[in-house]
Design a protein around this motif. Structure first.
Motif, mmCIF file in Angstrom:
data_model
loop_
_atom_site.group_PDB
_atom_site.id
_atom_site.type_symbol
_atom_site.label_atom_id
_atom_site.label_comp_id
_atom_site.label_asym_id
_atom_site.label_seq_id
_atom_site.Cartn_x
_atom_site.Cartn_y
_atom_site.Cartn_z
ATOM 1 N N ARG A 43 0.196 3.401 -3.127
ATOM 2 C CA ARG A 43 -1.198 3.859 -3.188
ATOM 3 C C ARG A 43 -1.412 5.036 -2.240
ATOM 4 O O ARG A 43 -2.063 6.026 -2.600
ATOM 5 C CB ARG A 43 -2.125 2.706 -2.814
ATOM 6 N N THR B 189 -4.638 -0.132 -11.483
ATOM 7 C CA THR B 189 -3.330 -0.716 -11.215
ATOM 8 C C THR B 189 -2.814 -1.620 -12.320
ATOM 9 O O THR B 189 -1.648 -2.003 -12.299
ATOM 10 C CB THR B 189 -3.365 -1.538 -9.922
ATOM 11 N N HIS C 153 0.775 -1.242 0.000
ATOM 12 C CA HIS C 153 0.000 0.000 0.000
ATOM 13 C C HIS C 153 0.807 1.293 0.000
ATOM 14 O O HIS C 153 0.226 2.372 -0.056
ATOM 15 C CB HIS C 153 -0.942 0.013 1.213
#
Length: 785
Positions: A52, A197, A49
């Motif tokens: 992100r 993604t 993560h």
């Protein structure tokens, strides 16, 4: 709850009111710190993560996603995030990672770090010798590869790599998972990728047993459900639940299907329309059986499109020898003659407007009722394989049509009659789709090609190209050769009629030859004390000279009688033997004595194009000579035999593109030959028995165009390079893969030269992107196991 989750939760609770982006920025900073504090590996939450959070915090840069964390990234989808996320700082490492990320899949850490080092050096320090690079350009500790010089133009817009050629693309909005991209392939699979993604969603559907020629998404029905319909060369049309990816029905025929689509009629019933290899238009309303609605004269490829006419009626356009406009019940509204056969049809932005892409590459505009309109884009001989309508902004005047033609995406703006091209694919472009604009992502175009990649073109890319117009295609080297001179590695490259030499220790490039004819092949050869650079041109003339000793006499030109595309030289250790093997367009293989510049043998054994040569001498001076090509058969030539009899090896690898010889292997291996070709595998063959050694070496996903083999530190290795943008290193004795290096571009040539008495080998790569000189530390822990 993990420690990282606690950290993230703590930041949420302590939000000082700066907004959601600030919270994500602080989380990214903490995760980056955790990623750099530990050597092995970053925490799981950071690996999944970090990128992100940095993107949501508008701080997606090298500081928040440091190089130490990049190679561990498993969920960031950095290549997709970079296209629609503002930068907070420099992105050199991120851009390098985005170029290679699609190729790495499950590669281990050393392979990822080696690939990242190559990409970063090529992007940040082009044409710069290692001696002139700053300390931060040194390879990471986990990389066994060091880049010494790179003239390598990386593409940063590769969005995804695929196991097969995409045939159709479409976007669909999943109610829970968001925007997805459906990819249909030549192998019959239907794969779904996350649009944010580019990561696969679930397992690919084995939708068909043949090539999928069409995939179409319905509008939401009365119950808000959407459906997919696919058509294939296996003679089936299949209906799917678009959100659950579940099969709902199948329509079978005795021939292939070219196109299919689905829509709702006036009563709200789902209907499927398809066109088969007999150019029959079929209607199917599951669960009722299909029925033939119309028959047209058969054509090579039919196409369908549905659109709303100016009177509000939904109509169906069937492209065969003519364009026929049908009502949904199958009755004919209009027939328009076609100037040239159509291969694809798509609806326009206005009612009643549609476009056709033709077999000659032209694009025409049409009115459903009025016929052909004046706006036309000229063709260039390559058929249009797909069309896609783009809206660059809310202004209808900015509508652009993208067409898949040859290896380019043609852009046509009908309102201004502007034509431009997007270049980058290395094989035929086969599929297009528009990514719609959203609050957190600008619109973009996706293109898929036979090079098994998907590329993303932003609205900015398209706008710049439309403004700039046509640009010449980049020149590609027709030949590459390497010589390890006393002053360092010297790379020769041929472009058209010019041969250039690049000294990799200084970065200096000089013109070595400018001739009247285009050069097709290069190689270095040893003749007594001379190192000759040999070049072959379109007339079949082979010339040679010593760039380090221009005062010495050049090689007397050799006449091969036909354009010569392949050269391979070898010399005995004592210099008594200096041979050149050539292959020409007349399918002949010729053997030459470089000492006397005379022909020794002409062999006519090949009946099709020769694609690969190899020549090497054993320690006692015995020459081994091999050739192979389209026939898929290797011929081992004996200089003592004047006729065309030769040992043959039937390789079962399709067209053979690459050969390599190892006459002095270690590890108890006999002298062997390496072969590779269209089947994407590598095989080793015992030269004495012509029998295979060990299993096939597998792992590439595209034809292998270059192989090399070498022995260093009592171990023998094989290196392979492929159109899939990957270099692989293998242990020849165990057939174990040791390293994967992603180059993000097809490779056509490589050279592996070990340093005597060391565990280092120089690995030089070449392809459409340029050349790169690297070295591998074979004693590195990642390779020494």
């Amino acid at each position: 709850m993990t420690e990282q989750s606690d950290t993230a939760r703590g930041h949420e609770l302590q939000d000082d009111g700066d907004g959601e982006a600030a919270v994500h920025a602080r989380i990214a900073a903490q995760l980056a710190a955790l990623s750099t504090e530990q050597e092995r590996p970053p925490p799981p939450y950071a690996r999944r993560h970090l990128a992100r959070h940095a993107a949501l915090g508008h701080v997606l840069d090298d500081a928040r996603v440091p190089p130490q964390a990049l190679a561990w990234d498993t969920g960031g989808g950095i290549r997709a995030l970079l296209h629609h996320t503002p930068a907070g700082g420099p992105r050199h490492w991120l851009t390098a990672w985005s170029a290679i990320e699609p190729y790495l899949r499950e590669a281990p850490l050393p392979s990822r770090m080696a690939s990242l080092h190559l990409a970063h050096t090529a992007l940040t320090y082009p044409d710069t010798p290692r001696t002139r690079m700053p300390p931060e350009a040194a390879p990471p500790a986990d990389s066994p590869l060091t880049v010494h010089f790179a003239n390598w133009r990386l593409s940063a817009n590769i969005w995804a790599t695929l196991p097969a050629t995409p045939t159709r693309l479409l976007t669909l909005d999943h109610p829970r998972r968001g925007l997805q991209v459906a990819v249909a392939t030549t192998t019959g699979t239907l794969e779904f990728l996350d649009a944010a993604t580019a990561h696969p969603i679930g397992t690919p559907l084995a939708a068909h047993t043949g090539e999928i020629r069409s995939v179409h998404l319905s509008q939401p029905g009365p119950d808000q459900r959407q459906y997919l319909v696919t058509a294939s060369t296996d003679g089936t049309v299949r209906l799917w639940d678009a959100h659950r990816h579940a099969a709902l029905g199948c329509h079978t025929d005795s021939t292939w299907f070219d196109d299919a689509l689905c829509c709702f009629d006036d009563r709200g019933d789902l209907t499927v329309r398809s066109v088969n290899g007999r150019s029959e238009l079929t209607g199917w309303a599951p669960p009722a059986p299909p029925r033939t609605l119309a028959t047209a004269p058969a054509v090579l490829r039919g196409a369908l499109a549905t659109l709303v006419d100016t009177d509000g009626e939904r109509v169906l356009v069937h492209a065969a020898r003519d364009l026929t406009v049908h009502r949904l019940d199958g009755t004919v509204r209009a027939v328009h003659p076609l100037p040239t056969p159509a291969r694809t049809v798509t609806a326009g932005a206005e009612p009643g407007l549609f476009y056709c892409g033709h077999a000659d590459g032209s694009i025409t505009s049409w009115s459903a009722t009025g016929g052909q309109l004046p706006a036309t884009a000229p063709g260039h001989g390559e058929p249009v394989k797909d069309l896609c309508l783009l809206a660059l902004d809310d202004d209808a005047e900015s509508t652009v049509l993208a067409a898949a033609r040859g290896r380019t995406v043609t852009l046509w703006e009908p309102a201004t009659d502007t034509v431009a091209e997007l270049r980058g694919h290395t094989d035929t472009v086969t599929a297009l789709a528009a990514l719609p604009e959203s609050p957190d992502r600008p619109g973009a175009l996706l293109s898929g090609a036979a090079d098994a990649t998907l590329r993303l073109w932003t609205a900015a890319d398209i706008g710049v190209r439309l403004t700039a117009g046509h640009t010449p295609a980049p020149r590609r080297a027709s030949g590459t050769a390497l010589w390890h001179s006393d002053s360092g590695p010297l790379i020769a490259t041929a472009h058209d009629t010019t041969v250039r030499l690049t000294a990799t220790r200084t970065g200096r490039t000089t013109t070595a030859l400018t001739g009247p004819e285009p050069v097709l092949a290069l190689t270095w050869a040893r003749r007594a004390a001379q190192h000759l650079l040999l070049s072959a041109d379109t007339t079949g003339t082979v010339s040679g000279w010593d760039p380090a000793a221009p005062g010495l006499p050049p090689l007397t030109p050799l006449d091969c009688g036909a354009p010569t595309r392949l050269l391979a030289a070898c010399a005995s250790a004592d210099g008594a033997l200096a041979l050149l093997l050539t292959a020409s367009d007349d399918y002949r293989v010729r053997l030459w004595d470089l000492h006397t510049a005379t022909g020794l043998r002409t062999w006519d054994g090949h009946t099709m194009s020769v694609k690969a040569l190899a020549a090497a001498c054993t320690g006692d001076g015995r020459p081994w000579l091999a050739s192979a090509g389209t026939e898929g058969v290797v011929r081992l030539w004996d200089p003592a035999t004047p006729d065309d009899s030769a040992d043959r090896i039937h390789c079962d690898q399709g067209i053979l593109h690459a050969l390599a010889l190892n006459t002095e292997p270690a590890d108890g291996l006999p002298p062997f030959l390496v072969t590779a070709g269209d089947q994407a595998d590598i095989r080793l063959w015992d030269l004495a028995t012509t029998q295979p050694i060990g299993p096939r070496l597998t792992g590439h996903h595209a034809p292998v165009h270059a192989v090399a083999t070498f022995t260093a530190e009592r171990r023998t290795y094989v290196v392979s390079a492929s159109r899939d943008g990957i270099v692989r290193l293998w242990d020849a004795a165990t057939c174990r893969p040791l390293l994967t290096v992603a180059t993000a571009t097809p490779l056509t040539w490589l050279d592996a030269t070990p340093h005597p008495g060391t565990a280092t080998v120089d690995l030089t790569l070449a392809g459409p992107a340029g050349t790169a000189l690297t070295s591998l530390d074979l004693a590195h822990p990642a390779l020494a196991g």
